[in-house]
Design a protein around this motif. Structure first.
Motif, PDB file in Angstrom:
ATOM      1  N   MET A 199     -11.137  -2.922   1.496  1.00 48.11           N
ATOM      2  CA  MET A 199     -10.158  -2.789   2.568  1.00 48.11           C
ATOM      3  C   MET A 199      -8.765  -2.659   1.956  1.00 48.11           C
ATOM      4  N   PRO A 200      -7.964  -1.716   2.459  1.00 53.65           N
ATOM      5  CA  PRO A 200      -6.612  -1.539   1.901  1.00 53.65           C
ATOM      6  C   PRO A 200      -5.723  -2.735   2.227  1.00 53.65           C
ATOM      7  N   ASN A 201      -4.670  -2.897   1.434  1.00 55.35           N
ATOM      8  CA  ASN A 201      -3.713  -3.971   1.669  1.00 55.35           C
ATOM      9  C   ASN A 201      -3.035  -3.787   3.017  1.00 55.35           C
ATOM     10  N   LEU A 202      -2.762  -4.902   3.678  1.00 62.98           N
ATOM     11  CA  LEU A 202      -2.047  -4.895   4.943  1.00 62.98           C
ATOM     12  C   LEU A 202      -0.564  -5.068   4.650  1.00 62.98           C
TER      13      LEU A 202
ATOM     14  N   ASP B 118      -3.196   6.191   3.371  1.00 62.95           N
ATOM     15  CA  ASP B 118      -4.227   6.319   2.335  1.00 62.95           C
ATOM     16  C   ASP B 118      -4.402   5.049   1.508  1.00 62.95           C
ATOM     17  N   ASP B 119      -3.290   4.407   1.122  1.00 61.63           N
ATOM     18  CA  ASP B 119      -3.386   3.288   0.196  1.00 61.63           C
ATOM     19  C   ASP B 119      -3.003   1.929   0.785  1.00 61.63           C
TER      20      ASP B 119
END
Length: 133
Positions: free
Chosen positions: A1-4, A79-80
């Motif tokens: 899971m990408p960083n929030l 995207d990131d």
């Protein structure tokens, strides 16, 4: 899971019902796009305190917490990272709005916001502002 990533934004509304937008300066991600002023919430900061700090740093204005009203939020997957961005409305502040970071500023009628290219996370906020004003 990408960083929030938690970012706060503000729709400053003047006495004529116009909203302030700022153009992202060259050298920053999404340069040239228009956005609502604000910025990243730092560790240990409350969202409102972060927004007050950012508005002072970016626009040379002083805002009191009581003058910030939460309106809506954006949740957008880049995207990131994943962006979560509460949008506050503010109609009262002290000082004269000026771009301290070389950014262009414009006061825009709510229905004209769509005429300015905005980051994908900002676009869904526009209908809420049109409904409000």
């Amino acid at each position: 899971m990408p960083n929030l990533l938690l970012v706060v934004a503000c729709a400053l509304i003047d006495v004529d019902g116009r909203i302030l937008i700022a153009q992202r300066p060259e050298g920053k991600a999404l340069a040239g796009m228009w956005e609502f002023p604000g910025g990243k919430v730092e560790a240990g900061e409350r969202p409102e305190d972060s927004l007050i700090r950012e508005l002072s740093e970016e626009l040379a204005i002083t805002v009191k917490k009581e003058c910030l009203a939460p309106l809506t939020f954006a949740s957008h997957a880049y995207d990131d990272f994943h962006l979560l961005m509460p949008l506050y409305v503010c109609r009262r502040w002290q000082g004269f709005v000026q771009g301290r970071e070389g950014q262009a500023l414009k006061w825009v009628r709510p229905k004209a916001l769509r005429d300015y290219p905005m980051p994908p996370a900002d676009e869904p906020l526009i209908p809420h502002l049109i409904d409000l004003l």
